[in-house]
Design an enzyme around this catalytic site. Sequence first.
Site, PDB file in Angstrom:
ATOM      1  CE  LYS A  79      -4.257   2.208   3.102  1.00 42.92           C
ATOM      2  NZ  LYS A  79      -4.489   1.741   3.467  1.00 42.92           N
ATOM      3  CB  SER A 154      -8.912   3.711   2.520  1.00 45.52           C
ATOM      4  OG  SER A 154      -7.689   2.787   3.187  1.00 45.52           O
ATOM      5  CB  SER A 178      -8.334   0.870   5.313  1.00 47.46           C
ATOM      6  OG  SER A 178      -9.227   1.825   5.500  1.00 47.46           O
TER       7      SER A 178
HETATM    8  N1  GLN Z   1     -13.331   3.942   6.111  1.00 48.26           N
HETATM    9  C1  GLN Z   1     -13.051   4.041   7.078  1.00 48.26           C
HETATM   10  C2  GLN Z   1     -12.476   6.292   7.415  1.00 48.26           C
HETATM   11  O1  GLN Z   1     -12.968   6.355   6.184  1.00 48.26           O
HETATM   12  C3  GLN Z   1     -11.287   3.778   7.905  1.00 48.26           C
HETATM   13  C4  GLN Z   1     -10.440   3.806   7.149  1.00 48.26           C
HETATM   14  C5  GLN Z   1      -8.984   3.057   7.313  1.00 48.26           C
HETATM   15  O2  GLN Z   1      -8.972   2.017   8.115  1.00 48.26           O
HETATM   16  N2  GLN Z   1      -7.900   3.709   6.171  1.00 48.26           N
HETATM   17  O3  GLN Z   1     -12.226   6.288   8.140  1.00 48.26           O
END
Ligand code: GLN
Length: 490
Positions: A79, A154, A178
């Site tokens: 990532k 994400s 995410s």
């Molecule tokens: N969807 C969540 C957010 O937008 C989690 C994101 C994540 O785990 N980095 O914050």
Amino acid sequence: MDIAKMTIKAIHTGLENKDFKAEEVTRAYLARIKAFDQGIGAFLSLDEAGAIAMSRGIDEKIQGGEAPGLLTGVPLAVKDNLCTRGLKTTCASRMLEDFVPPYDATVVGRLRERGAVILGKANMDEFAMGSSNENSAFYPVKNPWDMTRVSGGSSGGPAAAVAAGFAPYALGSDTGGSIRMPASFCGLVGVKPTYGAVSRYGLIAFGSSLDQVGPFARTVEDAAIALEGIEGFDPKDATSVEGRVRGGYTASMLSGVKGIRIGVPREFFAQGVDPEVKKTVLRAVKRLEALGAEVEEFSLPITESGLSAYYMISSAEASSNLGRYDGVRFGYRTRDYDGFEEMVVKSRTEAFGQEVKRRIMLGTYVLSSGYYDAYYKKAMLFRQKVRRLFKEAFEVYDAVVSPTVPVLPFKLGEKTQDPLAMYLADLFTVNVNIAGIPAISLPAGFSEGGLPVGIQFMGDHFEETKLFRIAYALEQDLGLNLVPELKEVK
Ligand code: GLN
């Protein structure tokens, strides 16, 4: 060698038996990425030269008689919020578009030491903020199972890369779901380890008290191998936990689920859950019962308040963490400005996307005097409650089960105009980060339309072993075919 279906384990065995060379494996993945990734968008950059050089070096060692370790010569995607020395690390943001870190994140360094081959950096929501990978400043990631749908976020890039057969495994980060959510949407296994189990050094911070790095893989065994490769104490991360005996997952996961107690929290199967998701997850729970697990319903009233608390805590921490992008210390600087203040304001205005700005504003608001007690402090109190309720649950159960995401993978563009609808997709994942506990998501089956449905198991701190055990038993029992058909895009 059918590269699209390869697992870490299969590549390792092939290298050990000299059935193929590491360089051939790497080249096969690179060729597949070139044939198909234009239509998907899983990668932001590739390191072809580096990957080939690394795999050649491995081949020489194997030729010279060295026995390869489990991850030696096995390619992966990383990532783009994990620092890689000499390789651009953009966080999918204009702010860091040209950032080349002078050092490796600890997890990246550990994998390199084990002979892992980094193919490239995977797409994501900008600064890991999002649930669909549509917040990438560069391009969204499409779901390999249905290209009109999102990959989840994400870490949509790492997930899509593994699902599309561009790599046998990948590293992502999980602040509020995410890893687990894109794993669920893309038909993969994803692990969010216990907070403090895996080093955060070199992970570009979003919500520091919630962030953890973890693996995506096609099988439970591969996920276990990958986690064993990155976890462990790191003196460079002040929140890293010392003195825990870890690993051994691949051996202990074989012991089955007889007598394992699984709690089914009523609130995680209530209103708002897509009926197909609910049906598929409950069917999988029934299978575990048939395999000898003891399953019981109970109440865990944390879903909705947990979501509010998560968005306050994570945004508060983000507003502080992102303060460093001021056009001086890190990242993009605007071209024309008159004085320091205008330089900072213009740099941040031009280089941050909408969602990132929304979080910074929300975070600054909940931390401001006058609102601190009403919002941030309340969220922190709720955090204590979530921890307590989970502790109580784990006095009774070995694991708690839920759908990973309440809905099926949605269409690209479907939720982009409605941030609250987007946030709702995180309903079942955020509390795990709030409590700092580990969780695993794995495929439970498919919807009638052929979309993957994920099931989540949550465990007590440092009880990953139990999660792997349950997940492995279920995976073996379900025996799903998890390779999507891809169309070549030229
Ligand atoms: N969807 C969540 C957010 O937008 C989690 C994101 C994540 O785990 N980095 O914050």
